[in-house]
Design a protein around this motif. Structure first.
Motif, PDB file in Angstrom:
ATOM      1  N   ARG A 143      13.747 -16.195  19.203  1.00  0.00           N
ATOM      2  CA  ARG A 143      14.999 -16.801  19.665  1.00  0.00           C
ATOM      3  C   ARG A 143      14.716 -18.142  20.352  1.00  0.00           C
ATOM      4  O   ARG A 143      13.614 -18.360  20.878  1.00  0.00           O
ATOM      5  CB  ARG A 143      15.706 -15.872  20.657  1.00  0.00           C
ATOM      6  N   ASN A 144      15.735 -18.999  20.344  1.00  0.00           N
ATOM      7  CA  ASN A 144      15.608 -20.224  21.132  1.00  0.00           C
ATOM      8  C   ASN A 144      16.898 -20.496  21.884  1.00  0.00           C
ATOM      9  O   ASN A 144      17.977 -20.019  21.523  1.00  0.00           O
ATOM     10  CB  ASN A 144      15.181 -21.424  20.286  1.00  0.00           C
ATOM     11  N   LYS A 161       7.419 -14.471  20.097  1.00  0.00           N
ATOM     12  CA  LYS A 161       7.526 -13.135  19.532  1.00  0.00           C
ATOM     13  C   LYS A 161       8.984 -12.693  19.605  1.00  0.00           C
ATOM     14  O   LYS A 161       9.806 -13.304  20.294  1.00  0.00           O
ATOM     15  CB  LYS A 161       6.631 -12.153  20.274  1.00  0.00           C
ATOM     16  N   ALA A 162       9.313 -11.648  18.881  1.00  0.00           N
ATOM     17  CA  ALA A 162      10.680 -11.151  18.861  1.00  0.00           C
ATOM     18  C   ALA A 162      11.049 -10.566  20.220  1.00  0.00           C
ATOM     19  O   ALA A 162      10.298  -9.754  20.778  1.00  0.00           O
ATOM     20  CB  ALA A 162      10.842 -10.104  17.761  1.00  0.00           C
ATOM     21  N   VAL A 163      12.187 -10.987  20.762  1.00  0.00           N
ATOM     22  CA  VAL A 163      12.630 -10.528  22.078  1.00  0.00           C
ATOM     23  C   VAL A 163      14.113 -10.168  22.013  1.00  0.00           C
ATOM     24  O   VAL A 163      14.851 -10.603  21.129  1.00  0.00           O
ATOM     25  CB  VAL A 163      12.412 -11.609  23.166  1.00  0.00           C
ATOM     26  N   SER A 164      14.565  -9.391  22.982  1.00  0.00           N
ATOM     27  CA  SER A 164      15.982  -9.044  23.099  1.00  0.00           C
ATOM     28  C   SER A 164      16.724 -10.161  23.823  1.00  0.00           C
ATOM     29  O   SER A 164      16.131 -10.994  24.516  1.00  0.00           O
ATOM     30  CB  SER A 164      16.140  -7.739  23.877  1.00  0.00           C
ATOM     31  N   LEU A 165      18.046 -10.168  23.690  1.00  0.00           N
ATOM     32  CA  LEU A 165      18.855 -11.146  24.412  1.00  0.00           C
ATOM     33  C   LEU A 165      18.759 -10.940  25.923  1.00  0.00           C
ATOM     34  O   LEU A 165      18.733 -11.904  26.694  1.00  0.00           O
ATOM     35  CB  LEU A 165      20.316 -11.051  23.958  1.00  0.00           C
ATOM     36  N   LEU A 176      12.882 -19.411  35.093  1.00  0.00           N
ATOM     37  CA  LEU A 176      13.076 -20.841  34.879  1.00  0.00           C
ATOM     38  C   LEU A 176      14.175 -21.421  35.755  1.00  0.00           C
ATOM     39  O   LEU A 176      14.428 -22.625  35.718  1.00  0.00           O
ATOM     40  CB  LEU A 176      13.374 -21.103  33.397  1.00  0.00           C
ATOM     41  N   LYS A 177      14.832 -20.549  36.548  1.00  0.00           N
ATOM     42  CA  LYS A 177      15.812 -20.972  37.566  1.00  0.00           C
ATOM     43  C   LYS A 177      16.969 -21.760  36.965  1.00  0.00           C
ATOM     44  O   LYS A 177      17.412 -22.774  37.517  1.00  0.00           O
ATOM     45  CB  LYS A 177      15.121 -21.783  38.666  1.00  0.00           C
ATOM     46  N   CYS A 178      17.472 -21.258  35.850  1.00  0.00           N
ATOM     47  CA  CYS A 178      18.647 -21.853  35.214  1.00  0.00           C
ATOM     48  C   CYS A 178      19.867 -20.987  35.527  1.00  0.00           C
ATOM     49  O   CYS A 178      19.924 -19.824  35.111  1.00  0.00           O
ATOM     50  CB  CYS A 178      18.460 -21.947  33.704  1.00  0.00           C
ATOM     51  N   ASP A 179      20.830 -21.544  36.228  1.00  0.00           N
ATOM     52  CA  ASP A 179      22.047 -20.797  36.535  1.00  0.00           C
ATOM     53  C   ASP A 179      22.981 -20.728  35.339  1.00  0.00           C
ATOM     54  O   ASP A 179      23.887 -19.886  35.302  1.00  0.00           O
ATOM     55  CB  ASP A 179      22.767 -21.426  37.725  1.00  0.00           C
ATOM     56  N   ASN A 180      22.791 -21.632  34.374  1.00  0.00           N
ATOM     57  CA  ASN A 180      23.558 -21.609  33.128  1.00  0.00           C
ATOM     58  C   ASN A 180      22.613 -21.877  31.967  1.00  0.00           C
ATOM     59  O   ASN A 180      21.816 -22.831  32.012  1.00  0.00           O
ATOM     60  CB  ASN A 180      24.679 -22.650  33.164  1.00  0.00           C
ATOM     61  N   ALA A 181      22.696 -21.027  30.958  1.00  0.00           N
ATOM     62  CA  ALA A 181      21.828 -21.168  29.789  1.00  0.00           C
ATOM     63  C   ALA A 181      22.570 -20.664  28.559  1.00  0.00           C
ATOM     64  O   ALA A 181      23.428 -19.775  28.646  1.00  0.00           O
ATOM     65  CB  ALA A 181      20.521 -20.400  29.982  1.00  0.00           C
ATOM     66  N   LEU A 182      22.214 -21.217  27.422  1.00  0.00           N
ATOM     67  CA  LEU A 182      22.929 -20.960  26.168  1.00  0.00           C
ATOM     68  C   LEU A 182      21.959 -20.540  25.067  1.00  0.00           C
ATOM     69  O   LEU A 182      20.930 -21.193  24.865  1.00  0.00           O
ATOM     70  CB  LEU A 182      23.670 -22.233  25.745  1.00  0.00           C
ATOM     71  N   PHE A 183      22.294 -19.463  24.383  1.00  0.00           N
ATOM     72  CA  PHE A 183      21.549 -19.032  23.197  1.00  0.00           C
ATOM     73  C   PHE A 183      21.871 -19.985  22.059  1.00  0.00           C
ATOM     74  O   PHE A 183      23.040 -20.271  21.781  1.00  0.00           O
ATOM     75  CB  PHE A 183      21.969 -17.609  22.839  1.00  0.00           C
ATOM     76  N   LEU A 184      20.846 -20.483  21.377  1.00  0.00           N
ATOM     77  CA  LEU A 184      21.068 -21.386  20.250  1.00  0.00           C
ATOM     78  C   LEU A 184      21.010 -20.663  18.918  1.00  0.00           C
ATOM     79  O   LEU A 184      21.878 -20.824  18.075  1.00  0.00           O
ATOM     80  CB  LEU A 184      20.069 -22.541  20.298  1.00  0.00           C
ATOM     81  N   SER A 189      14.983 -19.807  14.371  1.00  0.00           N
ATOM     82  CA  SER A 189      14.519 -20.707  15.419  1.00  0.00           C
ATOM     83  C   SER A 189      13.193 -21.368  15.062  1.00  0.00           C
ATOM     84  O   SER A 189      12.271 -20.722  14.561  1.00  0.00           O
ATOM     85  CB  SER A 189      14.368 -19.941  16.732  1.00  0.00           C
ATOM     86  N   ALA A 190      13.109 -22.673  15.349  1.00  0.00           N
ATOM     87  CA  ALA A 190      11.899 -23.429  15.035  1.00  0.00           C
ATOM     88  C   ALA A 190      11.812 -24.653  15.930  1.00  0.00           C
ATOM     89  O   ALA A 190      12.811 -25.106  16.490  1.00  0.00           O
ATOM     90  CB  ALA A 190      11.884 -23.839  13.565  1.00  0.00           C
ATOM     91  N   MET A 191      10.613 -25.197  16.031  1.00  0.00           N
ATOM     92  CA  MET A 191      10.375 -26.377  16.863  1.00  0.00           C
ATOM     93  C   MET A 191       9.301 -27.238  16.218  1.00  0.00           C
ATOM     94  O   MET A 191       8.337 -26.726  15.634  1.00  0.00           O
ATOM     95  CB  MET A 191       9.925 -25.932  18.263  1.00  0.00           C
TER      96      MET A 191
END
Length: 216
Positions: A143-144, A161-165, A176-184, A189-191
């Protein structure tokens, strides 16, 4: 390393969303995008898929490039991850600020936006994990996602590796101390970094998030 984590200060780097070339043809892959940018002598430091798309590679939700709306905000109800409300928008404002916003909040406030992509579900909403996530559900994929941390930096993550939401959301909030984050996206997923594929698969991509050196 379980995840690739990249952190960028939007004041120091040029962060963009891209989808199609000058003729309106979707790039379709990170490799094609990177090659097109290199022709313009604008090789990105990093490229990553950045939103869900239809079979023709058109974005499912909002897409803004250089201040122009290429696809409208999608507030519909339907099946699939994109429509798991709340979903959200990652944006770069015209003053250079970055934000992750819940989609209905974006519709309510209509921030002055330079680049944006819509996806879903939100992973973290104002410090809270998405209410529909299990602690560590059985659905596992590469996931990314993207978040904005408490220092207003853009945080890009791709799991190796494969992870759950649920796991992915807690990574953004707790580590990572993100109060707001979005699943893409997941599975596709690739980079790439500097034009070289570094992680994820070779599936087609729709919207692309790219980071460039900022012109001095």
């Amino acid at each position: 390393m379980a995840h690739i984590v990249c952190v960028f200060d939007p004041a120091a780097y040029d962060i963009r969303i891209a989808h199609a070339d000058g003729n309106g043809r979707p790039f379709g892959s990170l490799a094609a995008f990177d090659e097109a940018m290199s022709v313009n002598k604008e090789m990105p430091l990093l490229s990553m898929n950045a939103g869900m798309y239809h079979k023709d590679l058109s974005p499912v939700g909002l897409l803004i490039e250089e201040g122009k709306i290429k696809a409208p905000l999608n507030l519909d109800d339907d099946k699939g991850n994109f429509f798991m409300k709340p979903n959200g928008v990652f944006l770069i404002g015209k003053e250079g600020q970055a934000a992750v916003m819940e989609a209905f909040e974006y519709a309510r406030t209509m921030p002055d936006t330079l680049y944006a992509t819509q996806s879903g579900p939100m992973l973290v909403i104002d410090g809270h994990i998405h209410p529909r996530f299990e602690w560590n559900g059985k659905s596992r994929y590469i996931r990314n996602g993207v978040g904005v941390d408490r220092n207003n930096q853009v945080v890009l993550v791709l799991s190796r590796k494969a992870v759950s939401l649920g796991h992915f959301a807690r990574l953004f909030r707790d580590e990572l101390k993100c109060d707001n984050a979005l699943f893409l996206d997941g599975a596709v997923s690739a980079m790439s970094r500097g034009g070289k594929h570094i992680a994820g698969g070779q599936h087609p991509v729709g919207p692309i998030l790219a980071v460039f050196e900022k012109e001095q």
